[in-house]
Design a protein around this motif. Structure first.
Motif, short mmCIF file in Angstrom:
data_model
loop_
_atom_site.label_atom_id
_atom_site.label_comp_id
_atom_site.label_asym_id
_atom_site.label_seq_id
_atom_site.Cartn_x
_atom_site.Cartn_y
_atom_site.Cartn_z
N ARG A 167 0.73 -1.26 -0.14
CA ARG A 167 0.00 0.02 -0.09
C ARG A 167 0.77 1.16 0.00
NH1 ARG A 167 -2.47 -4.26 2.07
NH2 ARG A 167 -4.73 -4.54 2.16
N GLY A 168 2.15 1.21 -0.21
CA GLY A 168 3.22 2.19 -0.49
C GLY A 168 3.18 2.77 1.00
N SER A 169 3.49 4.38 0.93
CA SER A 169 3.74 5.16 1.99
C SER A 169 2.30 5.63 2.65
CB SER A 169 4.65 6.32 1.79
OG SER A 169 3.85 7.18 0.74
N LEU A 170 1.05 5.22 2.12
CA LEU A 170 -0.01 6.12 2.54
C LEU A 170 -0.52 5.49 3.99
CD1 LEU A 170 -2.25 8.01 1.69
CD2 LEU A 170 -3.54 6.20 0.59
N PRO A 171 -0.24 4.31 4.42
CA PRO A 171 -0.63 3.94 5.50
C PRO A 171 -0.11 4.75 6.77
CG PRO A 171 -0.43 2.02 4.47
CD PRO A 171 0.06 2.92 3.41
N PHE A 172 1.11 5.45 6.52
CA PHE A 172 1.97 6.39 7.20
C PHE A 172 1.38 7.95 7.12
CE2 PHE A 172 4.06 2.57 6.29
CZ PHE A 172 4.13 1.87 7.47
N ALA A 173 0.41 8.15 6.47
CA ALA A 173 -0.19 9.62 6.48
C ALA A 173 -0.85 9.82 7.72
CB ALA A 173 -1.09 9.74 5.02
N LEU A 174 -1.11 10.91 7.92
CA LEU A 174 -1.62 11.27 9.17
C LEU A 174 -3.40 11.58 8.90
CD1 LEU A 174 0.73 13.67 10.92
CD2 LEU A 174 0.45 11.12 11.06
N VAL A 175 -4.27 11.12 9.84
CA VAL A 175 -5.51 11.51 9.81
C VAL A 175 -5.92 11.75 11.21
CG1 VAL A 175 -6.27 9.02 10.23
CG2 VAL A 175 -7.92 10.68 9.28
N HIS A 176 -6.25 12.91 11.57
CA HIS A 176 -6.57 13.34 12.77
C HIS A 176 -5.43 13.24 13.75
CE1 HIS A 176 -10.78 13.69 12.11
NE2 HIS A 176 -11.01 12.68 11.92
N GLY A 177 -4.22 13.61 13.17
CA GLY A 177 -3.00 13.71 13.93
C GLY A 177 -2.21 12.20 14.24
N GLU A 178 -2.80 11.07 13.48
CA GLU A 178 -2.45 9.80 14.00
C GLU A 178 -2.27 9.23 12.42
OE1 GLU A 178 -1.56 8.40 16.71
OE2 GLU A 178 -2.30 9.72 18.19
N ALA A 179 -1.08 8.20 12.48
CA ALA A 179 -0.95 7.61 11.26
C ALA A 179 -2.03 6.75 11.05
CB ALA A 179 0.50 6.80 11.40
N LEU A 180 -2.44 6.56 9.59
CA LEU A 180 -3.59 5.64 9.12
C LEU A 180 -3.51 4.20 9.93
CD1 LEU A 180 -4.14 6.27 5.59
CD2 LEU A 180 -4.77 7.75 7.32
N ILE A 181 -2.21 3.71 9.95
CA ILE A 181 -1.87 2.58 10.45
C ILE A 181 -2.25 2.25 12.07
CG2 ILE A 181 0.53 2.56 10.71
CD1 ILE A 181 0.70 -0.39 9.79
N SER A 182 -1.91 3.42 12.64
CA SER A 182 -2.14 3.39 14.26
C SER A 182 -3.61 3.46 14.22
CB SER A 182 -1.28 4.86 14.68
OG SER A 182 0.10 4.62 14.71
N ALA A 183 -4.24 4.32 13.66
CA ALA A 183 -5.86 4.45 13.78
C ALA A 183 -6.41 3.18 13.57
CB ALA A 183 -6.25 5.68 12.90
N ALA A 184 -5.85 2.37 12.59
CA ALA A 184 -6.56 1.18 12.26
C ALA A 184 -6.39 0.00 13.52
CB ALA A 184 -6.02 0.55 11.03
N SER A 185 -5.15 0.18 14.08
CA SER A 185 -4.72 -0.67 15.05
C SER A 185 -5.51 -0.42 16.17
CB SER A 185 -3.30 -0.68 15.43
OG SER A 185 -2.44 -1.20 14.22
N TRP A 186 -5.61 0.91 16.62
CA TRP A 186 -6.53 1.28 17.84
C TRP A 186 -7.71 0.55 17.71
CZ3 TRP A 186 -11.04 4.01 17.70
CH2 TRP A 186 -11.69 4.54 19.21
#
Length: 207
Positions: free
Chosen positions: A40-59
Protein backbone atom coordinates in the motif's frame (compact mmCIF):
# COMPACT_ATOMS: atom_id res chain seq x y z
CA UNK A 1 -11.71 4.70 -4.68
CA UNK A 2 -10.88 1.35 -3.08
CA UNK A 3 -10.93 -2.17 -4.39
CA UNK A 4 -14.08 -2.87 -6.37
CA UNK A 5 -15.66 -6.26 -6.81
CA UNK A 6 -19.00 -7.41 -8.14
CA UNK A 7 -21.51 -9.05 -5.85
CA UNK A 8 -21.77 -12.77 -6.49
CA UNK A 9 -24.04 -15.61 -5.45
CA UNK A 10 -23.08 -16.73 -1.97
CA UNK A 11 -22.65 -13.13 -0.80
CA UNK A 12 -25.43 -11.74 1.38
CA UNK A 13 -25.51 -8.12 2.41
CA UNK A 14 -26.30 -6.57 5.77
CA UNK A 15 -24.80 -5.58 9.08
CA UNK A 16 -26.23 -8.51 10.97
CA UNK A 17 -28.17 -8.12 14.20
CA UNK A 18 -25.22 -6.98 16.32
CA UNK A 19 -24.42 -3.67 14.64
CA UNK A 20 -26.26 -0.40 14.89
CA UNK A 21 -25.28 3.24 15.27
CA UNK A 22 -25.92 3.02 18.98
CA UNK A 23 -22.83 0.92 19.60
CA UNK A 24 -21.84 -2.63 20.32
CA UNK A 25 -22.25 -3.38 24.00
CA UNK A 26 -21.82 -7.14 24.32
CA UNK A 27 -18.48 -8.69 25.08
CA UNK A 28 -17.46 -10.32 21.83
CA UNK A 29 -15.64 -13.56 21.12
CA UNK A 30 -11.88 -13.80 21.55
CA UNK A 31 -9.98 -13.19 18.33
CA UNK A 32 -6.56 -12.41 16.92
CA UNK A 33 -6.07 -9.69 14.36
CA UNK A 34 -3.59 -7.70 12.32
CA UNK A 35 -3.50 -4.51 10.28
CA UNK A 36 -2.31 -5.01 6.71
CA UNK A 37 -0.13 -2.27 5.19
CA UNK A 38 1.92 -4.36 2.74
CA UNK A 39 1.63 -3.31 -0.91
CA UNK A 40 0.00 0.00 0.00
CA UNK A 41 3.02 2.26 -0.39
CA UNK A 42 3.58 5.04 2.12
CA UNK A 43 -0.09 5.98 2.48
CA UNK A 44 -0.64 3.90 5.66
CA UNK A 45 1.75 6.33 7.38
CA UNK A 46 -0.12 9.47 6.34
CA UNK A 47 -1.87 11.29 9.16
CA UNK A 48 -5.58 11.41 9.88
CA UNK A 49 -6.63 13.44 12.94
CA UNK A 50 -2.93 13.59 13.88
CA UNK A 51 -2.39 9.82 13.86
CA UNK A 52 -0.88 7.55 11.20
CA UNK A 53 -3.55 5.60 9.35
CA UNK A 54 -2.00 2.33 10.50
CA UNK A 55 -2.09 3.50 14.12
CA UNK A 56 -5.74 4.51 13.86
CA UNK A 57 -6.59 1.13 12.33
CA UNK A 58 -4.68 -0.71 15.07
CA UNK A 59 -6.53 1.27 17.74
CA UNK A 60 -9.86 0.29 16.20
CA UNK A 61 -8.94 -3.41 16.31
CA UNK A 62 -7.97 -3.15 19.95
CA UNK A 63 -11.15 -1.27 20.83
CA UNK A 64 -13.13 -4.04 19.12
CA UNK A 65 -11.66 -6.52 21.59
CA UNK A 66 -9.22 -8.08 19.12
CA UNK A 67 -5.72 -9.12 20.25
CA UNK A 68 -3.21 -7.71 17.78
CA UNK A 69 -0.51 -9.96 16.36
CA UNK A 70 2.28 -9.19 13.92
CA UNK A 71 1.63 -10.17 10.30
CA UNK A 72 4.95 -12.01 10.42
CA UNK A 73 3.48 -14.50 12.90
CA UNK A 74 3.67 -18.03 11.52
CA UNK A 75 0.29 -19.11 10.16
CA UNK A 76 0.63 -22.38 12.06
CA UNK A 77 0.68 -20.34 15.26
CA UNK A 78 -2.63 -18.73 14.33
CA UNK A 79 -4.08 -22.18 13.58
CA UNK A 80 -2.88 -23.51 16.94
CA UNK A 81 -4.53 -20.61 18.74
CA UNK A 82 -7.91 -21.88 17.58
CA UNK A 83 -9.35 -18.38 17.36
CA UNK A 84 -10.87 -16.36 14.50
CA UNK A 85 -8.56 -13.91 12.73
CA UNK A 86 -9.58 -10.35 11.91
CA UNK A 87 -7.75 -8.71 9.01
CA UNK A 88 -7.99 -4.92 8.92
CA UNK A 89 -6.86 -2.71 6.03
CA UNK A 90 -4.65 0.20 7.06
CA UNK A 91 -6.36 2.22 4.33
CA UNK A 92 -9.68 1.97 6.18
CA UNK A 93 -8.37 3.67 9.31
CA UNK A 94 -11.62 5.13 10.67
CA UNK A 95 -13.64 1.91 10.56
CA UNK A 96 -15.68 1.99 13.80
CA UNK A 97 -14.70 -0.61 16.41
CA UNK A 98 -18.41 -1.42 16.84
CA UNK A 99 -18.61 -2.45 13.20
CA UNK A 100 -15.49 -4.62 13.46
CA UNK A 101 -16.90 -6.29 16.59
CA UNK A 102 -20.23 -6.93 14.87
CA UNK A 103 -18.48 -8.53 11.87
CA UNK A 104 -16.46 -10.72 14.23
CA UNK A 105 -19.55 -11.84 16.14
CA UNK A 106 -21.36 -12.65 12.91
CA UNK A 107 -18.43 -14.66 11.54
CA UNK A 108 -18.23 -16.74 14.72
CA UNK A 109 -21.98 -17.26 15.12
CA UNK A 110 -22.57 -18.23 11.49
CA UNK A 111 -19.16 -19.83 10.79
CA UNK A 112 -18.68 -17.79 7.62
CA UNK A 113 -16.11 -15.32 6.32
CA UNK A 114 -17.47 -11.79 6.81
CA UNK A 115 -16.26 -8.93 4.62
CA UNK A 116 -16.90 -5.22 5.09
CA UNK A 117 -18.01 -3.49 1.88
CA UNK A 118 -19.28 -0.14 0.65
CA UNK A 119 -21.52 0.72 -2.32
CA UNK A 120 -19.69 1.68 -5.51
CA UNK A 121 -20.39 5.34 -6.28
CA UNK A 122 -18.02 5.94 -9.20
CA UNK A 123 -19.24 5.47 -12.76
CA UNK A 124 -18.06 2.08 -14.06
CA UNK A 125 -17.78 1.39 -17.80
CA UNK A 126 -17.37 -1.86 -19.68
CA UNK A 127 -14.25 -2.00 -21.87
CA UNK A 128 -13.83 -4.46 -24.74
CA UNK A 129 -11.07 -4.53 -27.36
CA UNK A 130 -9.88 -1.11 -26.29
CA UNK A 131 -13.29 0.49 -26.72
CA UNK A 132 -15.35 1.94 -23.89
CA UNK A 133 -18.75 0.32 -23.71
CA UNK A 134 -21.94 0.91 -21.76
CA UNK A 135 -22.13 1.94 -18.13
CA UNK A 136 -22.31 -0.94 -15.64
CA UNK A 137 -25.28 -0.98 -13.28
CA UNK A 138 -23.73 -0.08 -9.92
CA UNK A 139 -26.57 -1.73 -7.99
CA UNK A 140 -24.76 -5.07 -8.25
CA UNK A 141 -21.30 -3.73 -7.37
CA UNK A 142 -19.60 -3.48 -3.99
CA UNK A 143 -16.23 -2.04 -2.98
CA UNK A 144 -14.27 -4.23 -0.59
CA UNK A 145 -13.28 -2.23 2.47
CA UNK A 146 -12.57 -3.75 5.89
CA UNK A 147 -12.49 -5.94 7.91
CA UNK A 148 -12.16 -9.46 6.55
CA UNK A 149 -12.98 -11.86 9.38
CA UNK A 150 -11.91 -15.50 9.15
CA UNK A 151 -13.62 -17.90 11.55
CA UNK A 152 -11.34 -20.39 13.27
CA UNK A 153 -12.43 -23.21 10.95
CA UNK A 154 -11.33 -21.24 7.89
CA UNK A 155 -8.03 -20.28 9.53
CA UNK A 156 -7.38 -23.97 10.16
CA UNK A 157 -8.02 -24.90 6.51
CA UNK A 158 -5.66 -22.28 5.09
CA UNK A 159 -1.95 -22.95 4.79
CA UNK A 160 -1.21 -19.22 4.63
CA UNK A 161 -2.95 -15.96 3.84
CA UNK A 162 -3.67 -16.15 0.08
CA UNK A 163 -3.15 -12.41 -0.53
CA UNK A 164 -2.74 -9.14 1.35
CA UNK A 165 -4.80 -7.37 -1.31
CA UNK A 166 -8.33 -7.50 0.06
CA UNK A 167 -10.09 -7.73 -3.33
CA UNK A 168 -7.89 -10.66 -4.38
CA UNK A 169 -8.18 -12.21 -0.93
CA UNK A 170 -11.98 -12.14 -0.95
CA UNK A 171 -12.09 -13.57 -4.47
CA UNK A 172 -9.88 -16.46 -3.35
CA UNK A 173 -11.85 -17.06 -0.16
CA UNK A 174 -15.25 -17.08 -1.85
CA UNK A 175 -14.06 -19.83 -4.18
CA UNK A 176 -13.50 -22.07 -1.15
CA UNK A 177 -15.68 -20.89 1.72
CA UNK A 178 -19.04 -19.24 2.42
CA UNK A 179 -18.59 -15.47 2.35
CA UNK A 180 -21.05 -12.84 3.51
CA UNK A 181 -20.91 -9.09 3.02
CA UNK A 182 -21.53 -6.54 5.75
CA UNK A 183 -22.50 -3.00 4.78
CA UNK A 184 -19.80 -0.79 6.29
CA UNK A 185 -20.68 2.73 7.49
CA UNK A 186 -19.35 5.78 5.61
CA UNK A 187 -16.48 6.25 8.10
CA UNK A 188 -15.13 2.86 7.01
CA UNK A 189 -14.46 4.01 3.45
CA UNK A 190 -11.11 3.07 1.94
CA UNK A 191 -8.70 5.84 0.99
CA UNK A 192 -6.57 5.79 -2.14
CA UNK A 193 -4.55 9.01 -1.81
CA UNK A 194 -3.95 12.05 0.37
CA UNK A 195 -7.04 13.80 -0.99
CA UNK A 196 -9.13 10.84 0.19
CA UNK A 197 -7.51 11.10 3.62
CA UNK A 198 -8.49 14.76 3.90
CA UNK A 199 -12.04 13.91 2.84
CA UNK A 200 -12.22 11.11 5.41
CA UNK A 201 -10.85 13.45 8.07
CA UNK A 202 -13.62 15.95 7.30
CA UNK A 203 -16.24 13.20 7.28
CA UNK A 204 -15.17 11.92 10.69
CA UNK A 205 -14.46 15.26 12.38
CA UNK A 206 -16.07 15.61 15.83
CA UNK A 207 -19.30 17.58 15.86
Amino acid sequence: MGDTGQEHDGYRDGYGDDYDDGGYDDEGPAALGTVLEQGRGSLPFALVHGEALISAASWALGEAGVTLVDLGTEWSGLVDAGEPVVLHDALCPMTPPDFIAACLARAVEQDVVVVGTRPVTDTVKQVADGSVGPTVDRAGLRAVTSPVVLPAGVVARLEALPSTDFAELVQDLRARFPVELADAPPAARRVADEDDVRLLEALTAPD
